[in-house]
Design an enzyme around this catalytic site. Structure first.
Site, PDB file in Angstrom:
ATOM      1  CG  ASP A 497      71.965 -61.101 -44.641  1.00 38.26           C
ATOM      2  OD1 ASP A 497      72.870 -61.345 -44.172  1.00 38.26           O
ATOM      3  OD2 ASP A 497      71.010 -61.314 -44.082  1.00 38.26           O
ATOM      4  NE  ARG A 501      69.053 -60.263 -39.905  1.00 34.22           N
ATOM      5  CZ  ARG A 501      68.214 -59.632 -40.667  1.00 34.22           C
ATOM      6  NH1 ARG A 501      67.737 -58.433 -40.254  1.00 34.22           N
ATOM      7  NH2 ARG A 501      68.053 -59.863 -41.987  1.00 34.22           N
ATOM      8  CD  GLU A 503      69.735 -63.318 -42.372  1.00 26.43           C
ATOM      9  OE1 GLU A 503      69.312 -63.547 -43.483  1.00 26.43           O
ATOM     10  OE2 GLU A 503      69.085 -62.547 -41.410  1.00 26.43           O
ATOM     11  CG  ASP A 510      70.587 -58.985 -50.000  1.00 27.73           C
ATOM     12  OD1 ASP A 510      70.011 -60.278 -50.407  1.00 27.73           O
ATOM     13  OD2 ASP A 510      70.176 -58.366 -49.194  1.00 27.73           O
ATOM     14  CD1 TRP A 561      68.090 -64.174 -52.672  1.00 31.29           C
ATOM     15  CD2 TRP A 561      66.507 -63.551 -53.997  1.00 31.29           C
ATOM     16  NE1 TRP A 561      67.595 -63.387 -52.072  1.00 31.29           N
ATOM     17  CE2 TRP A 561      66.507 -62.955 -52.608  1.00 31.29           C
ATOM     18  CE3 TRP A 561      65.522 -63.109 -54.677  1.00 31.29           C
ATOM     19  CZ2 TRP A 561      65.772 -61.697 -52.361  1.00 31.29           C
ATOM     20  CZ3 TRP A 561      64.768 -61.977 -54.531  1.00 31.29           C
ATOM     21  CH2 TRP A 561      64.877 -61.556 -53.263  1.00 31.29           C
ATOM     22  CD  GLU A 772      66.512 -56.952 -43.424  1.00 32.46           C
ATOM     23  OE1 GLU A 772      66.369 -58.182 -43.928  1.00 32.46           O
ATOM     24  OE2 GLU A 772      66.608 -56.666 -42.148  1.00 32.46           O
ATOM     25  CG  HIS A 793      70.028 -55.717 -45.396  1.00 28.24           C
ATOM     26  ND1 HIS A 793      69.938 -56.653 -44.280  1.00 28.24           N
ATOM     27  CD2 HIS A 793      69.399 -56.137 -46.414  1.00 28.24           C
ATOM     28  CE1 HIS A 793      69.512 -57.724 -44.748  1.00 28.24           C
ATOM     29  NE2 HIS A 793      69.230 -57.551 -46.105  1.00 28.24           N
TER      30      HIS A 793
END
Length: 927
Positions: A497, A501, A503, A510, A561, A772, A793
């Site tokens: 994603d 950061r 993550e 996505d 998702w 994002e 993103h």
């Protein structure tokens, strides 16, 4: 311009030829004007170390040589190149096979064995029944197919460590002697954690972050290296460096680490064949030594700390003194989990020089790379002994011009380097970490900074770029640039994603919304194949698909998702004609649909569970909240219908007719339930949002007689706001759906908008990747909430699908996947004077290139050999169109010409066509 197009196309073709001739030592194409080129095995050129028992073979036909159609083929294979080209001692010979198939032909020779290398070549018969010359040879080589063929053992260092924090990277080594001349050698290597493999003072291979990130609880890839040239007669040394990586480093949220295990371990098996035919094997066992070295910490999120004063000079060469080194011990791991890699490895793909040096108000010295990128900084700097510099990475500067790092959350993504001070300049690159950044703040320098100190090294999974788009609007061109760079930055081992950061996870939502755009830009088949296998392995027992794959969060079962498990394989099938990926993923798809069916229950409405909804849809803080919230149960039921409908089609393709009928019926009853619950008699869809109407129209959930009313309501919601209000799930559907229903000018209106919210707003704010949020940086130059505000993103970059399919006009045919039949359907408008796209299909390069000039529509189309095409000429009239300089009429190359509404549609054979005809510009408005 036509001269430019010609040169562009020629250069693209030549680049493709060169790319496929330089890998692996054997030319696949291009020699002596071979008619057959780009031989591939499982999407790879001359792969070494595969474990597919029936590897599939593909080839392309050179377009310049007059072959329009393959009517038959013959493949032959042998265990040596000489035997192959002489046609003797063949392992496999198909003889002449009457078929136009040139992709995904399964190997049909004797059962393949471990380590076996097979050379193969192909010839075809053309439309006239004439045979071509044999192609240049290609090869594939098998890996280790059985667990008991691993004689090596996993070993782990016996070094003191605290696994609750990042520890120094272990170095492991062993020496061995070879008393004979080496004919060939292979190294089979993997690790728990990441590894770098070394032989006799050299790093082996050009892959990074090996063995990669996969569902480690179920499988572990190993790499195969040809190390023949790395070995010496006499003394040799082998070594490896281990890193925490995704295996035991920080991953996920809340300082989570050691997710898969606490111990790093190495497995290496070097198999050597001497020139006299004898063999020797060097393996990892407890005879290896271990030590810490200069890498004091290396972590995916937090960066690397390197102390050059602690370097172990010549540690990977024979004769190194290991006094003080610790032992290693064997480590138990199930060998049956070892697999050959499915997807492309991570490699260095580009270098970027700094654009300028900035001195910020807070006193930082900042190097601007000019591009938000993913990888690391290589530096070449002089320093004094013990001097330490620090590199901090950020995507943007704040409104005052200072480095902005709040959006990194707990990720440090910093590099600390301590100089040994022994040489004029010290060169350094990190090892087991990567950063997402445009700006690099360097502290600790004691000399004037210069741009030649730093070089940006771009890394990502080594997918070949196979497509591009360009038009007369420079802002849209920058948008396309941003989409491609967002994909580069986030397609690193898994479709992440964000790359900066704490993550960097493979969010399934996505991935599914971007899959088609990604497949236009880059060759994604192997990348998605690998990721989808992990998705199936991490799928829950009840069929729920995790929010992220590999699953390090635990959550699963969200609509839009989890549907990645059905939609992404379908996209791969459409783009590559790959039925095997449907076969492999079918059990997973079926379990997901059955999970949704259980959740929906007897009324076929999915009204339970936890969902993300239309993530990050347009919102305001106004008291009357004129935002866009689409009910989650509506979205869930719509996706339930969508995935069920696709599953019924996939079951039919695979010959599972009972399943096909069952899921078609389930789709129909779910569609009826959707209509009863969410659509009023006057075709108002509950929530009354753009996304609600888009789901109804795109997923074929509205009654056919009410579709036009649905379009009108969608247009009303767009015109009421005068901008899009969609989030992650609605946005990819917006422009394609408008164009499908004849509303392309409204789609252009949304595309061309420069104010927030829009695709071009970030471009006007200086973005070089996709954001994002629609307003990651607000019009007043302040930032959105730092808790979730990535500037790389890719999800909103899904607009790229519309640019290729509708603006330029390259469309796949769902009944003839893999571009076996191509639909050319340009949609001029929006004030554009030209648009062009190219895409390297499984059959060769496709070009769709239109320009409006002097009230004429100039349209160049390239149809690759062994395909057919339908070409739509917008606004054309019979008797007014020339093709390649003569009046167009049906003939050998143009089979049929028919009128459809205001357009002409031509059925065409392979070739290059240049159409010219009078054209009335309908709308010059660019606003």
């Amino acid at each position: 311009m036509n001269n430019f197009i010609y040169k562009f196309g020629l250069l693209f073709f030549m680049a493709a030829i060169m790319d496929s001739t330089v890998h692996g030592g054997i030319a696949n194409n291009g020699e002596n004007d071979n008619q057959i080129y780009d031989l591939k095995c499982e999407y790879q050129t001359n792969p070494v170390g595969i474990d597919e028992p029936d590897p599939r073979l593909s080839w392309k036909i050179t377009p310049q040589l007059g072959i329009t159609k393959q009517t038959a083929y013959q493949i032959r294979a042998a265990e040596s190149r000489d035997d192959l080209t002489a046609g003797r001692r063949l392992l496999w010979d198909t003889k002449k096979v009457e078929s136009n198939r040139s992709v995904h032909i399964p190997y049909g020779g004797p059962e393949l064995e471990s380590r076996q290398r097979v050379y193969w070549q192909v010839r075809i018969w053309d439309q006239e029944g004439s045979a071509t010359e044999w192609s240049d040879p290609a090869y594939f080589e098998m890996g280790l197919l059985q667990p008991d063929e691993w004689k090596a053992q996993f070993i782990t260092p016996t070094l003191k460590q605290d696994t609750n924090q990042s520890e120094p990277a272990p170095y492991l080594r062993k020496e061995f002697t070879l008393n004979k001349a080496v004919r060939s050698a292979r190294a089979y290597v993997t690790s728990l954690g990441l590894y770098e493999f070394h032989l006799n003072g050299e790093r082996v291979g050009d892959q990074f972050f090996t063995p990669g990130w996969t569902s480690y609880n179920h499988r572990l890839p190993y790499q195969t290296y040809d190390v023949t040239e790395h070995l010496d007669r006499g003394a040799n040394a082998v070594g490896a460096i281990l890193g925490d990586g995704w295996y035991r480093g920080y991953i996920g949220w809340g300082n989570q680490r050691n997710y898969y295990g606490t111990d790093l371990a190495l497995l290496a098996q070097i198999e050597i064949t001497f020139k006299d035919g004898t063999k020797k094997t060097i393996v990892t066992d407890n005879s290896w030594s271990s030590s810490y070295g200069p890498i004091r910490m290396s972590d995916i999120y937090n960066g690397e700390t390197y102390d050059a004063q602690m370097e172990l000079n010549d540690w990977d060469e024979p004769g190194y003194e290991t006094t003080g080194w610790a032992q290693t011990t064997t480590y138990d791991y199930p060998m049956e989990n070892l697999i050959a890699p499915d997807g492309p490895p991570v490699r260095k793909v580009k270098e970027i020089e700094p654009k300028e040096i900035i001195f910020t108000p807070e006193g930082d010295t900042v190097f601007d790379m000019g591009q938000n990128m993913v990888g690391w900084i290589k530096f070449n700097i002089k320093g004094d002994e013990g001097q330490t510099i620090k590199l901090k990475h950020a995507e943007v500067l704040d409104k005052e011009g200072n480095l902005y790092t709040e959006n990194l959350r707990s990720a440090d993504q910093a590099i600390k380097y301590t100089f040994k001070g022994e040489s004029p300049k010290e060169t350094y690159e990190p090892h087991f970490t990567f950063q997402g950044f445009r700006y690099v703040a360097v502290s600790g320098l004691d000399r004037k900074p210069t741009t030649d100190m730093l070089t940006g090294i771009v890394l990502h999974s080594d997918m070949k770029q196979i497509g591009d788009f360009e038009c007369s609007n420079d802002l849209v061109n920058q948008l396309q640039h941003n989409i491609q760079w967002g994909q580069r930055g986030n397609f690193l081992e898994v479709p992440t994603d964000c790359p900066q950061r704490d993550e960097r996870l493979g969010w399934t939502g996505d991935a599914q919304v971007f899959a088609q755009t990604g497949s236009f830009n880059f060759h994604t088949a192997g990348f998605y194949d690998k990721w989808l296998k992990d998705l199936a392995l991490d799928q829950k027992e009840n069929g729920a698909i995790p929010h992220v794959v590999p699953d390090v969060l635990g959550g699963a079962g969200a609509t839009g998702w989890g549907d990645a498990g059905v939609i992404v394989p379908w996209v791969v099938y459409l783009n590559y004609g790959d039925e095997r990926i449907l076969e492999n993923q079918y059990p997973s798809m079926k379990r997901w649909v059955e999970y949704m069916n259980t959740q929906a229950g007897d009324n076929h409405l999915w009204q339970s569970g936890s969902h993300f909804g239309d993530w990050l849809a347009y919102a305001t803080t106004r008291s009357d909240y004129p935002g866009a919230t689409t009910y989650k149960d509506l979205i869930a039921t719509a996706y339930f219908a969508r995935s069920t409908h696709l599953l019924s089609k996939i079951a039919s393709i695979l010959g599972k007719e009972e399943d096909a009928s069952r899921y078609k019926l389930l789709y129909e009853v779910t569609r009826e339930a959707f209509q009863e619950e969410f659509i009023t008699p006057n075709t108002r869809v509950t929530s009354n949002t753009q996304t609600a109407y888009l789901l109804g129209l795109t997923f074929d959930l509205l009654p056919e007689e009410d579709e036009q009313k649905g379009v009108e309501r969608l247009l009303h919601r767009i015109n009421e706001f005068n901008h899009l209000t969609t989030g992650f799930l609605g946005t990819p559907l917006l422009c394609p759906t408008l164009s499908e229903y004849g509303q392309t000018e409204t789609a252009y209106k949304l595309l061309n908008r420069k104010e927030y919210p829009s695709w071009l707003y970030p471009v006007t704010m200086g973005a070089t990747t996709i954001w994002e949020r629609w307003d990651g940086i607000k019009p007043d130059s302040t930032f959105q909430n730092p808790g979730m505000n990535s500037f790389n993103h890719y999800a909103y970059g899904a607009i790229g699908e519309w640019l290729y399919r509708y603006v330029a006009g390259i469309e796949f045919d769902r009944d003839h996947p893999g571009y076996k039949h191509i639909i050319f359907q340009p949609h001029p408008g929006g004030g554009l004077t030209y648009a062009r796209a190219n895409h390297e299909s499984p059959y060769g390069e496709i070009i769709s290139d239109w320009e409006i000039n002097d009230k004429k529509f100039n349209y160049k189309v390239v149809v690759p050999p062994n395909t057919t095409a339908s070409i739509r000429l917008p606004g054309a009239k019979k008797g007014e169109v020339t093709v390649n300089g003569t009046l167009m009429k049906a003939g050998d190359s143009l089979n049929k010409i028919r009128k459809e509404k205001d357009d002409l549609v031509i059925e065409a054979k392979p070739g290059t066509y240049r159409f010219v005809y009078p054209y009335a510009v309908k709308d010059e408005n660019q606003e």
